[in-house]
Design an enzyme around this catalytic site. Structure first.
Site, PDB file in Angstrom:
ATOM      1  N   ASP A   8       0.856  -1.184   0.000  1.00  0.00           N
ATOM      2  CA  ASP A   8       0.000   0.000   0.000  1.00  0.00           C
ATOM      3  C   ASP A   8       0.893   1.235   0.000  1.00  0.00           C
ATOM      4  OD1 ASP A   8      -2.110   1.713   0.146  1.00  0.00           O
ATOM      5  OD2 ASP A   8      -2.845   1.044   2.101  1.00  0.00           O
ATOM      6  N   ASP A 102      -2.802   2.542  -6.104  1.00  0.00           N
ATOM      7  CA  ASP A 102      -1.838   2.633  -5.011  1.00  0.00           C
ATOM      8  C   ASP A 102      -1.742   1.400  -4.123  1.00  0.00           C
ATOM      9  OD1 ASP A 102      -4.349   2.971  -3.956  1.00  0.00           O
ATOM     10  OD2 ASP A 102      -3.830   4.664  -2.674  1.00  0.00           O
ATOM     11  N   GLU A 103      -2.395   0.305  -4.486  1.00  0.00           N
ATOM     12  CA  GLU A 103      -2.254  -0.898  -3.663  1.00  0.00           C
ATOM     13  C   GLU A 103      -2.475  -2.152  -4.501  1.00  0.00           C
ATOM     14  OE1 GLU A 103      -5.261  -1.673  -0.647  1.00  0.00           O
ATOM     15  OE2 GLU A 103      -6.615  -0.235  -1.594  1.00  0.00           O
TER      16      GLU A 103
END
Length: 359
Positions: A8, A102-103
């Site tokens: 993350d 983003d993850e």
């Protein structure tokens, strides 16, 4: 036994802005358009100390942190950095399941790179390598969770944020989960929490002690999932290269509402869905309204405009318009509403939309 890593990126959009503009470093940055209907896409850690969070209305963020610096999002730039990070993942494994820009989940049970003696590196070492390469090549930081399954890995990645990692080993699962609040389990929202509290359940340990029959009686099929998560069980594999097909948010009311009373909930859920859709690389075209009556009848209405919704305002407008296509009597009451977006396509498949992210 699988070895799963959840990576993350830390305050991703805001961190990219601070990296690229030195004047923003160390300051409370809020990535959002200004306006009564805008929501926060990301907040720097400096802004988070004031209580600013993603998906929060921008006007509330401004009230909480008057000195916040608002920066309009630049999704093309974030997408480019996300590709860099994805390339770093691919050096270690092909089993990559992106959740957003983003993850992502990584299955490193069979990693690509072996040690000099031919043995595979530990999942912990792989996570350390990935985070070091992200820091060196993008000048950003990421946090990692390492565990035997996706559910546990995602919890672990939050444990030492920012710029940290945490490992849950198989023999530690029960002891780790026991004191956690039951709200850490995905799908346990406000209504489910109230039901669980009525059963005397506050922690995951409390949930583990409840008979599965009681859970299924109270929650139906979701009761089985609650039982499994309380044991730390999650058999879902990491699914690589699965393009997003739809994104939705829904809420069950404390009391049943008339259709004319649904507007605030539709607006709130539409904002949540829109914010989530901004984090994926594909573009959704079809707006979906889901309703469940007090008698548990489920209705869905959808509309596909000629071009994808270009703003939150357009998205909300279409979702509200779909109420007009519900032909049930006006006195019908509803216990649940959901707003979704589907019909996702790769951006290259769509005609140019220069104002796609304008407001």
């Amino acid at each position: 036994m699988r070895k799963i890593i959840h990576i993350d990126m830390d305050a991703f959009y805001a961190s990219v802005e601070q990296r690229d503009d030195p004047s923003l470093r160390g300051k409370p940055v809020v990535v959002a358009w200004r306006g009564a209907r805008s929501v926060v896409c990301a907040a720097s850690y400096e802004a988070r100390t004031f209580g600013v969070r993603s998906a929060m209305p921008a006007v509330r963020a401004e009230r909480l942190c008057p000195q916040a610096i608002f920066v309009p999002p630049d999704f093309a730039r974030y997408k480019a950095v996300s590709r860099q990070v994805r390339d770093i993942f691919a050096r270690q494994t092909d089993m990559i399941e992106p959740l957003s820009l983003d993850e992502a989940y990584l299955d490193v049970t069979g990693p690509k790179v072996l040690l000099d003696n031919g043995d595979p590196p530990s999942a912990t070492a792989i996570a350390e390598t990935i985070r070091a390469q992200i820091r060196e090549e993008t000048r950003l930081t990421a946090s990692a969770g390492i565990a035997p399954n996706k559910f546990l890995a995602k919890i672990a990645s939050d444990w030492r944020k920012p710029d940290g990692q945490f490992v849950i080993r198989p023999h530690q699962v029960h002891d780790f989960l026991t004191p956690l609040p039951v709200g850490c389990i995905p799908g346990v929202g406000k209504v489910a929490l109230q039901k669980l509290e009525a059963l005397g359940v506050v922690t995951v340990g409390d949930l583990r002690a409840i008979d599965i029959g009681r859970l299924q009686h109270a929650f139906g099929s979701f009761g089985l999932r609650l039982h499994e998560r309380a044991q730390g069980i999650d058999e879902r594999p990491v699914e690589s290269d699965q393009p997003v097909q739809s994104i939705s948010s829904e809420d069950t009311f404390e009391r049943d509402l008339l259709i004319d009373e649904l507007e605030p909930a539709i607006r709130r859920l539409a904002e949540r869905t829109w914010e989530a859709s901004r984090k994926v690389e594909r573009v959704g075209r079809t707006v979906v309204l889901k309703l469940k009556t007090a008698q548990f009848r489920i209705l869905t209405r959808s509309h596909t405009p000629d071009a994808p919704p270009a703003s939150l305002e357009q998205f909300v407008e279409i979702a509200l318009m779909l109420r007009e296509r519900v032909e049930l009597p006006a006195h019908t009451r509803y216990r649940l509403v959901g707003v979704g977006i589907g019909g996702f396509r790769d951006r290259e498949e769509l005609p140019p939309q220069p104002e796609l992210f304008s407001r």
